[in-house]
Design a protein around this motif. Structure first.
Motif, mmCIF file in Angstrom:
data_model
loop_
_atom_site.group_PDB
_atom_site.id
_atom_site.type_symbol
_atom_site.label_atom_id
_atom_site.label_comp_id
_atom_site.label_asym_id
_atom_site.label_seq_id
_atom_site.Cartn_x
_atom_site.Cartn_y
_atom_site.Cartn_z
ATOM 1 N N VAL A 187 39.623 -23.990 47.821
ATOM 2 C CA VAL A 187 39.956 -22.790 47.046
ATOM 3 C C VAL A 187 38.967 -21.672 47.382
ATOM 4 C CG1 VAL A 187 41.017 -24.103 45.150
ATOM 5 C CG2 VAL A 187 38.568 -23.546 45.055
ATOM 6 N N PRO A 188 39.281 -20.422 47.057
ATOM 7 C CA PRO A 188 38.356 -19.319 47.345
ATOM 8 C C PRO A 188 37.137 -19.331 46.425
ATOM 9 C CG PRO A 188 40.448 -18.469 46.491
ATOM 10 C CD PRO A 188 40.556 -19.945 46.540
ATOM 11 N N TYR A 189 36.077 -18.710 46.917
ATOM 12 C CA TYR A 189 34.832 -18.567 46.163
ATOM 13 C C TYR A 189 34.562 -17.100 45.897
ATOM 14 C CZ TYR A 189 29.858 -18.247 45.154
ATOM 15 O OH TYR A 189 28.660 -17.944 44.575
ATOM 16 N N ALA A 190 34.062 -16.790 44.701
ATOM 17 C CA ALA A 190 33.623 -15.433 44.359
ATOM 18 C C ALA A 190 32.184 -15.507 43.862
ATOM 19 C CB ALA A 190 34.521 -14.823 43.283
ATOM 20 N N GLU A 191 31.336 -14.687 44.417
ATOM 21 C CA GLU A 191 29.923 -14.620 44.027
ATOM 22 C C GLU A 191 29.796 -13.802 42.746
ATOM 23 O OE1 GLU A 191 26.300 -14.697 43.166
ATOM 24 O OE2 GLU A 191 26.875 -15.896 44.916
ATOM 25 N N GLY A 192 29.333 -14.439 41.685
ATOM 26 C CA GLY A 192 29.217 -13.779 40.381
ATOM 27 C C GLY A 192 28.341 -12.546 40.407
ATOM 28 N N ASP A 193 27.282 -12.558 41.221
ATOM 29 C CA ASP A 193 26.397 -11.390 41.279
ATOM 30 C C ASP A 193 27.131 -10.144 41.759
ATOM 31 O OD1 ASP A 193 24.204 -12.782 40.326
ATOM 32 O OD2 ASP A 193 23.373 -13.175 42.327
ATOM 33 N N ASP A 194 28.195 -10.336 42.543
ATOM 34 C CA ASP A 194 28.958 -9.187 43.046
ATOM 35 C C ASP A 194 29.718 -8.457 41.940
ATOM 36 O OD1 ASP A 194 28.039 -9.820 45.565
ATOM 37 O OD2 ASP A 194 29.916 -10.767 46.214
ATOM 38 N N PHE A 195 29.858 -9.086 40.780
ATOM 39 C CA PHE A 195 30.554 -8.465 39.656
ATOM 40 C C PHE A 195 29.627 -7.614 38.786
ATOM 41 C CE2 PHE A 195 33.163 -12.088 40.853
ATOM 42 C CZ PHE A 195 34.451 -11.587 40.789
ATOM 43 N N HIS A 196 28.305 -7.696 39.029
ATOM 44 C CA HIS A 196 27.352 -6.900 38.251
ATOM 45 C C HIS A 196 27.461 -5.418 38.624
ATOM 46 C CE1 HIS A 196 24.800 -9.568 35.957
ATOM 47 N NE2 HIS A 196 24.633 -10.371 36.989
ATOM 48 N N PRO A 197 27.450 -4.542 37.627
ATOM 49 C CA PRO A 197 27.316 -3.121 37.953
ATOM 50 C C PRO A 197 25.895 -2.864 38.484
ATOM 51 C CG PRO A 197 27.373 -3.449 35.564
ATOM 52 C CD PRO A 197 27.602 -4.784 36.205
ATOM 53 N N GLN A 198 25.741 -1.802 39.247
ATOM 54 C CA GLN A 198 24.443 -1.489 39.856
ATOM 55 C C GLN A 198 23.338 -1.354 38.811
ATOM 56 O OE1 GLN A 198 23.826 -1.511 43.214
ATOM 57 N NE2 GLN A 198 21.691 -1.437 42.565
ATOM 58 N N ALA A 199 23.661 -0.858 37.622
ATOM 59 C CA ALA A 199 22.644 -0.707 36.577
ATOM 60 C C ALA A 199 22.039 -2.062 36.200
ATOM 61 C CB ALA A 199 23.244 -0.031 35.348
ATOM 62 N N ASN A 200 22.856 -3.112 36.169
ATOM 63 C CA ASN A 200 22.344 -4.453 35.869
ATOM 64 C C ASN A 200 21.408 -4.935 36.978
ATOM 65 O OD1 ASN A 200 23.999 -4.427 33.630
ATOM 66 N ND2 ASN A 200 25.149 -6.258 34.182
ATOM 67 N N ILE A 201 21.811 -4.730 38.217
ATOM 68 C CA ILE A 201 20.988 -5.154 39.346
ATOM 69 C C ILE A 201 19.663 -4.417 39.330
ATOM 70 C CG2 ILE A 201 20.825 -5.164 41.876
ATOM 71 C CD1 ILE A 201 23.895 -5.660 41.863
ATOM 72 N N ASP A 202 19.702 -3.109 39.066
ATOM 73 C CA ASP A 202 18.469 -2.316 38.994
ATOM 74 C C ASP A 202 17.547 -2.834 37.898
ATOM 75 O OD1 ASP A 202 19.516 -0.762 41.033
ATOM 76 O OD2 ASP A 202 20.087 0.903 39.699
ATOM 77 N N LYS A 203 18.122 -3.162 36.771
ATOM 78 C CA LYS A 203 17.344 -3.656 35.635
ATOM 79 C C LYS A 203 16.662 -4.982 35.991
ATOM 80 C CE LYS A 203 17.973 -3.832 30.633
ATOM 81 N NZ LYS A 203 18.935 -3.747 29.528
ATOM 82 N N MET A 204 17.427 -5.927 36.548
ATOM 83 C CA MET A 204 16.851 -7.230 36.897
ATOM 84 C C MET A 204 15.820 -7.108 38.012
ATOM 85 S SD MET A 204 20.071 -9.858 36.553
ATOM 86 C CE MET A 204 21.285 -8.844 37.399
ATOM 87 N N THR A 205 16.090 -6.236 38.986
ATOM 88 C CA THR A 205 15.142 -6.016 40.076
ATOM 89 C C THR A 205 13.804 -5.530 39.537
ATOM 90 O OG1 THR A 205 16.939 -5.532 41.611
ATOM 91 C CG2 THR A 205 14.745 -4.766 42.245
ATOM 92 N N ALA A 206 13.851 -4.751 38.475
ATOM 93 C CA ALA A 206 12.635 -4.238 37.841
ATOM 94 C C ALA A 206 11.972 -5.275 36.929
ATOM 95 C CB ALA A 206 12.962 -2.978 37.038
ATOM 96 N N GLY A 207 12.565 -6.480 36.843
ATOM 97 C CA GLY A 207 11.981 -7.536 36.027
ATOM 98 C C GLY A 207 12.349 -7.467 34.561
ATOM 99 N N VAL A 208 13.396 -6.692 34.243
ATOM 100 C CA VAL A 208 13.833 -6.532 32.856
ATOM 101 C C VAL A 208 15.052 -7.423 32.620
ATOM 102 C CG1 VAL A 208 14.680 -4.894 31.128
ATOM 103 C CG2 VAL A 208 13.004 -4.147 32.847
ATOM 104 N N PRO A 209 14.957 -8.357 31.651
ATOM 105 C CA PRO A 209 16.115 -9.212 31.376
ATOM 106 C C PRO A 209 17.299 -8.395 30.864
ATOM 107 C CG PRO A 209 14.144 -10.040 30.263
ATOM 108 C CD PRO A 209 13.815 -8.677 30.804
ATOM 109 N N LEU A 210 18.494 -8.837 31.202
ATOM 110 C CA LEU A 210 19.700 -8.193 30.685
ATOM 111 C C LEU A 210 19.885 -8.571 29.222
ATOM 112 C CD1 LEU A 210 22.241 -8.885 33.586
ATOM 113 C CD2 LEU A 210 20.786 -6.880 33.248
#
Length: 181
Positions: free
Chosen positions: A30-53
């Motif tokens: 079956v196909p695979y989808a990477e969950g991280d690809d569903f994050h909006p950029q604001a979430n990625i920026d927040k986590m990259t900065a070490g801030v929990p969602l």
């Protein structure tokens, strides 16, 4: 597995969702989808900065994953998502009631070591404590299995496939127990 389920590979950061998810999808055909690809950029920026969602950050992300899972109903698929809280899994089930969870579990030291050595991921090791603090393991009424992450990716995937097959067995209860360590 006898029927094409949508499987959510869940667990704290560093358990191998991104590694095991595609291997599991390939084994299930079956196909695979990477969950991280569903994050909006604001979430990625927040986590990259070490801030929990917080939950407000997660709802749109979970809704997007749920919509993908809903679209795969009856066809099967594998998607990764930390799905750490029961309320998050409930949200995913509201969109796609037939989903099954594979909870990747393991020793904190092993997971931290794996996080330390991975490259190119936005989630810093500093957020691992918040992940474990948030984690609510699968409950008896949740359709899914727990799979230990010790060993090679191929061994972990084989355990996940066996646990899912066991889950579908007519002689099995609603939930498989964690694999022995």
């Amino acid at each position: 597995m006898r029927t094409p389920h949508v499987v959510v590979v869940m667990g704290v950061a560093g358990t191998g969702k991104t590694t095991i998810g595609p291997l599991l999808a390939a084994r299930l055909g079956v196909p695979y989808a990477e969950g991280d690809d569903f994050h909006p950029q604001a979430n990625i920026d927040k986590m990259t900065a070490g801030v929990p969602l917080d939950d407000d950050d997660r709802w749109p992300w979970l809704d997007a994953i749920g919509a993908w899972a809903h679209g795969r109903a009856g066809l099967g698929g594998v998607v990764s998502s930390s799905a750490l809280k029961r309320s998050y899994r409930d949200r995913l089930r509201a969109e796609a009631p037939g989903i099954v969870f594979v909870h990747l579990t393991g020793d904190r030291k092993l997971i931290e070591d794996r996080m330390t050595h991975r490259q190119g991921h936005f989630m810093p090791t500093a957020l691992l404590d918040s992940q474990f603090a948030t984690l609510q393991p699968l409950q008896a009424d949740e359709r899914g299995v727990a799979v230990d992450v010790s060993g090679s990716p191929e061994e972990i995937t084989a355990r996940a496939v066996a646990a899912l097959d066991d889950l579908d067995s007519p002689t099995r209860s609603d939930r498989a127990e964690p694999s022995p360590r």
